[in-house]
Design a protein around this motif. Structure first.
Motif: not given
Length: 191
Positions: A33-41, A122-129, A157-164
């Motif tokens: 799942t972190f790999d999935e997250l990284n592909a989304n990032i 897309q960054l919000h998709v990252c946040r939810t993943v 990490l999820s807070d970081f993705l939210y602010i990004m």
């Protein structure tokens, strides 16, 4: 040389340290799942308007390899001896971005829709993943000892993705307004 090994044909996979585990193990599910997250990032960084945000996201993409590698190793000592790892400085790096962007962006006083721009969405998709990966990581760490710094990194990490996401939405809004002003100016000048 083919990329397939046939080693997983019976439902197992090799970890970083060479040990074999079932493909549906919580360990594999978590680092997967972190790999999935990284592909989304990675996708998000390609969509970003801000070169600064692209660079920040690319640094995080590399850090994700260290996170996934450590999770994908039963013999943690072997991983720590042979690989780079997530450190307190990595946690502080996320916190610095969160703090800086929070101070610079307009204050939010209500819930926001997930993404006013393509990169923001897309960054919000990252946040939810990331949140899903974090829930799996919490279950995983209940049974397996993990370094506390990993827990802190995953939590930030999820807070970081939210602010990004907020930053990219803000950048896109500024660009849209600027483009509209330039367009109207050109029309007024008869161009």
């Amino acid at each position: 040389m083919p990329i397939y090994t046939k080693g997983g044909d019976k439902g197992t996979t090799s970890l970083y340290d060479g040990q074999r585990v079932k493909k549906d193990s919580l360990r594999v599910e978590t680092y997967g799942t972190f790999d999935e997250l990284n592909a989304n990032i990675s996708l998000a960084d390609k969509l970003c308007v801000s070169p600064k945000n692209k660079a920040i996201l690319q640094r995080v993409e590399y850090k994700m390899f260290f996170l996934q590698g450590e999770i994908a190793t039963q013999d943690t000592k072997k991983f720590l001896e042979n690989s780079r790892v997530i450190s307190d400085e990595d946690v502080h790096g996320l916190e610095r971005v969160i703090d800086q962007y929070t101070a610079e962006l307009p204050k939010v006083t209500s819930f926001i829709l997930p993404g006013a721009s393509l990169a923001g969405a897309q960054l919000h998709v990252c946040r939810t993943v990331c949140r899903r990966a974090e829930r799996q990581f919490v279950r995983f760490s209940a049974d397996v000892a993990v370094r506390p710094v990993l827990e802190r990194y995953v939590n930030r990490l999820s807070d970081f993705l939210y602010i990004m996401a907020r930053s990219e939405d803000h950048e896109a809004q500024i660009k849209q307004i600027t483009d509209e002003v330039i367009k109207r100016y050109a029309q007024a000048m008869g161009r």
